[in-house]
Write an enzyme that holds these catalytic residues in place. Sequence first.
Site, short mmCIF file in Angstrom:
data_model
loop_
_atom_site.label_atom_id
_atom_site.label_comp_id
_atom_site.label_asym_id
_atom_site.label_seq_id
_atom_site.Cartn_x
_atom_site.Cartn_y
_atom_site.Cartn_z
N LEU A 1 33.99 74.91 77.71
CA LEU A 1 32.60 74.93 77.62
C LEU A 1 32.04 73.62 76.98
O LEU A 1 32.19 73.04 75.92
CB LEU A 1 31.98 76.22 77.01
CG LEU A 1 30.49 76.37 76.72
CD1 LEU A 1 30.00 76.89 78.33
CD2 LEU A 1 29.89 77.64 75.88
N HIS B 1 15.15 81.04 61.61
CA HIS B 1 15.93 80.18 62.24
C HIS B 1 17.43 80.33 61.74
O HIS B 1 18.47 80.01 62.84
CB HIS B 1 15.33 78.67 61.65
CG HIS B 1 14.14 78.34 62.24
ND1 HIS B 1 13.52 78.50 63.46
CD2 HIS B 1 12.93 78.04 61.29
CE1 HIS B 1 12.22 78.06 63.58
NE2 HIS B 1 11.77 77.98 62.30
N ASP C 1 13.60 80.79 71.71
CA ASP C 1 12.12 80.99 71.01
C ASP C 1 11.98 82.31 70.29
O ASP C 1 12.52 83.28 71.03
CB ASP C 1 11.11 80.99 72.04
CG ASP C 1 9.78 80.42 71.54
OD1 ASP C 1 9.48 80.17 70.42
OD2 ASP C 1 8.49 80.67 72.07
N TRP D 1 7.62 68.07 65.74
CA TRP D 1 7.49 67.45 64.43
C TRP D 1 5.96 67.93 63.82
O TRP D 1 5.64 67.60 63.04
CB TRP D 1 7.29 66.02 64.71
CG TRP D 1 8.76 65.46 65.06
CD1 TRP D 1 8.96 65.03 66.22
CD2 TRP D 1 9.87 65.21 64.17
NE1 TRP D 1 10.22 64.54 66.32
CE2 TRP D 1 10.85 64.79 65.01
CE3 TRP D 1 10.19 65.45 62.73
CZ2 TRP D 1 12.15 64.43 64.65
CZ3 TRP D 1 11.38 65.25 62.06
CH2 TRP D 1 12.22 64.53 63.08
C1 IPE Z 1 10.19 75.35 72.33
O1 IPE Z 1 9.48 76.45 71.42
C2 IPE Z 1 10.97 74.37 71.42
C3 IPE Z 1 12.23 75.16 71.09
C4 IPE Z 1 12.59 76.19 71.40
C5 IPE Z 1 13.22 74.22 70.24
P1 IPE Z 1 8.00 76.24 70.88
O2 IPE Z 1 7.88 77.49 70.11
O3 IPE Z 1 8.04 74.96 69.93
O4 IPE Z 1 6.90 76.18 72.04
P2 IPE Z 1 5.58 76.26 72.06
O5 IPE Z 1 4.75 75.54 70.94
O6 IPE Z 1 5.18 77.71 71.71
O7 IPE Z 1 5.14 76.03 73.69
C1 IPE Z 2 12.07 78.62 68.27
O1 IPE Z 2 11.37 79.58 67.34
C2 IPE Z 2 12.78 77.64 67.26
C3 IPE Z 2 12.16 76.29 67.15
C4 IPE Z 2 11.09 75.81 67.72
C5 IPE Z 2 12.76 75.29 66.33
P1 IPE Z 2 9.97 79.57 66.87
O2 IPE Z 2 10.06 78.95 65.44
O3 IPE Z 2 9.08 78.60 67.79
O4 IPE Z 2 9.57 80.97 66.78
P2 IPE Z 2 8.11 81.58 66.98
O5 IPE Z 2 7.80 81.15 68.39
O6 IPE Z 2 7.15 80.94 65.98
O7 IPE Z 2 8.30 83.00 66.97
MG MG Z 3 7.90 79.30 69.39
#
Ligand code: IPE
Ligand code: IPE
Ligand code: MG
Length: 264
Positions: A141, A47, A30, A79
């Site tokens: 791995l 990303h 995240d 989504w």
């Molecule tokens: C969780 O992160 C999903 C992934 C890292 C793929 P999110 O950024 O979507 O989680 P929330 O919405 O903050 O809980």
């Molecule tokens: C995690 O990073 C990646 C996915 C959920 C695909 P985020 O896109 O949630 O990044 P933040 O939380 O908005 O910084």
């Molecule tokens: Mg996030």
Amino acid sequence: MANDISFDTPPSVLPAGKQNIPRHVAIIMDGNGRWAEKRNQPRIMGHRAGVEAVRGMVEGCAKNGVEVLTLFAFSSENWRRPKQEVGLLMELFMTALGREVKRLHKNNVRLRVVGDIEGFSKPLQKRVAEAQALTQENTGLTVVVAANYGGRWDITQAAKYLAAQVQAGQLNVEDITPERMADAMSLADLPEPDLFIRTGGESRISNFLLWQLAYTEFYFSDILWPDFNIDALNNAIVSFATRQRRFGRTGQQVEQNKTRTTSC
Ligand code: IPE
Ligand code: IPE
Ligand code: MG
């Protein structure tokens, strides 16, 4: 167990006394969006940088002797993001899979994708199938990518599978046990996660491996995912190594058991 792996950079040097390596590390990657926003860049740049961090993590885990690395790449709730971000993420998933799979294969990595794959486009489903087929015999791995994955979806699909067996007269309701449920969940054939890491500063599970994390050690880091490097991974592994996992027993029982197993 050391993995038969030959990445280009030298093996990581872990702090002395850190012998307790987790067999399975599961990560919520995240903070990509915030990483980009801090640089006044579009979120997709975060990303992209996140994919680079994945590469480092795969190498770091392989060199530390981790057996399984599970990465949360796209949740069943993601989504809900703006259409453009979802579209760009799908494109990135497609190109990253195509680009990285040969390198993973060369390094004896076995790639698996878990989640409701049917929610993806046909070309992406095809690419996933090809990547899995190419690497399935590899013995190093195991990298599990959780995509269109949700812990609630996972539990539901396991329940449906068992219900269908009951309906077909192949299973008695009384024979539904936690073990049978576990066998019907994603990752059933792999060791349960020992270490869970979430980067990006949030302290929540966000519908990741709800069933499988029952006895996993949790580690939360404020570092945004693109900045999470091998030193950060080593810190998490060191933290894991200092913990006493009791699985319901007392600390004293665990200590006694350790002495018994090491002395015979
Ligand atoms: C969780 O992160 C999903 C992934 C890292 C793929 P999110 O950024 O979507 O989680 P929330 O919405 O903050 O809980
Ligand atoms: C995690 O990073 C990646 C996915 C959920 C695909 P985020 O896109 O949630 O990044 P933040 O939380 O908005 O910084
Ligand atoms: Mg996030």
